[in-house]
Design a protein around this motif. Structure first.
Motif: not given
Length: 245
Positions: A30, A110-111, A199, A227, A229-231
């Motif tokens: 990221d 990611v993103s 998103d 959106h 993400s790794y979370t």
């Protein structure tokens, strides 16, 4: 191997988790690699699919004396790819070296700053893949927002990232790296895109127009995460990535 190790590759600090029974390594990327504990959880989850993984933090974090954005970060990722293929990673805790598998390398991005991953894609070979999660396709559109991000990073991560206003603006203006549409087209079969229709940051129409322009046809749409993400470590996302790999 059940615990995450730590390496230093010419001042590219990484967490990595080797799997002796794997022939696949995932590179988790990221643009502001600050959530280390989250990546460790991700690597543990990937290990349950018998994958090795590594999460590099580039040369410009708090752990090195380099300057953020004084060079294209893709150079660092290319060095990690070449190390996976040709050398070993030494764990900083026990000084033992480990060879990560290189039969297939999967770059997961990611993103924002997925463009760096694209800059590396011509280094991918054979069955290697690039998986983009909620990528920001047109950075110029977000110029104003990215300048707000600059102020946020300066205020809240001032000890983590050393960069100048000039270097940040150079990136935002598209001078540090650019979207190479011809490169993307020639490697479209290696690129897999995952996005969520809900998103609010990366709009579906923008993503689909980008895919049409670049001949990307490997597209997976979700409809309940927003959106990505790794979370967000829902099992369905891992199953999807596993299916792609």
């Amino acid at each position: 191997m059940s615990y995450v190790l730590r390496s230093n590759t010419n001042w590219i600090i990484s967490e990595f988790l080797p799997n002796e029974d794997s022939d696949i390594t995932l590179i988790l990327l990221d643009w502001l690699p600050s959530n280390i504990s989250c990546k460790r959880d991700v690597m543990q989850k990937l290990a349950s699919f018998w994958y090795s993984s590594i999460a590099p933090r580039y040369r410009w974090t708090w752990e090195s004396e380099w300057t953020f954005l004084d060079h294209n970060p893709s150079f660092d990722i290319i060095e990690i790819i070449e190390t996976i293929r040709n050398w070993e990673f030494k764990d900083l805790y026990n000084s033992v070296t480990y060879k990560l598998p290189s039969k297939k390398i999967v770059v997961v991005w990611v993103s924002f700053w997925w463009i760096v991953a694209i800059d590396c894609i011509n280094k991918l070979e054979g069955n290697d893949k690039c998986v983009l999660l909620s990528p920001l396709c047109d950075m110029v559109t977000f110029t104003h927002d990215l300048k707000d991000v600059r102020d946020f990073v300066k205020q809240w991560f001032w000890r983590a990232y050393n960069f100048s206003l000039e270097d940040w603006n150079n990136m935002v203006d598209g001078n540090l790296f650019k979207t190479d549409y011809d490169l993307i087209k020639s490697n479209a079969n290696k690129i897999h895109l995952i996005y969520d229709e809900k998103d609010s940051s990366i709009l579906e129409n923008d993503l689909l127009q980008f895919c049409e322009r670049t001949n990307i046809t490997n597209i997976e749409k979700l409809n309940w995460y927003g959106h990505l993400s790794y979370t967000k470590r829902d099992d369905d996302i891992y199953e999807l990535i596993h299916k792609i790999i």
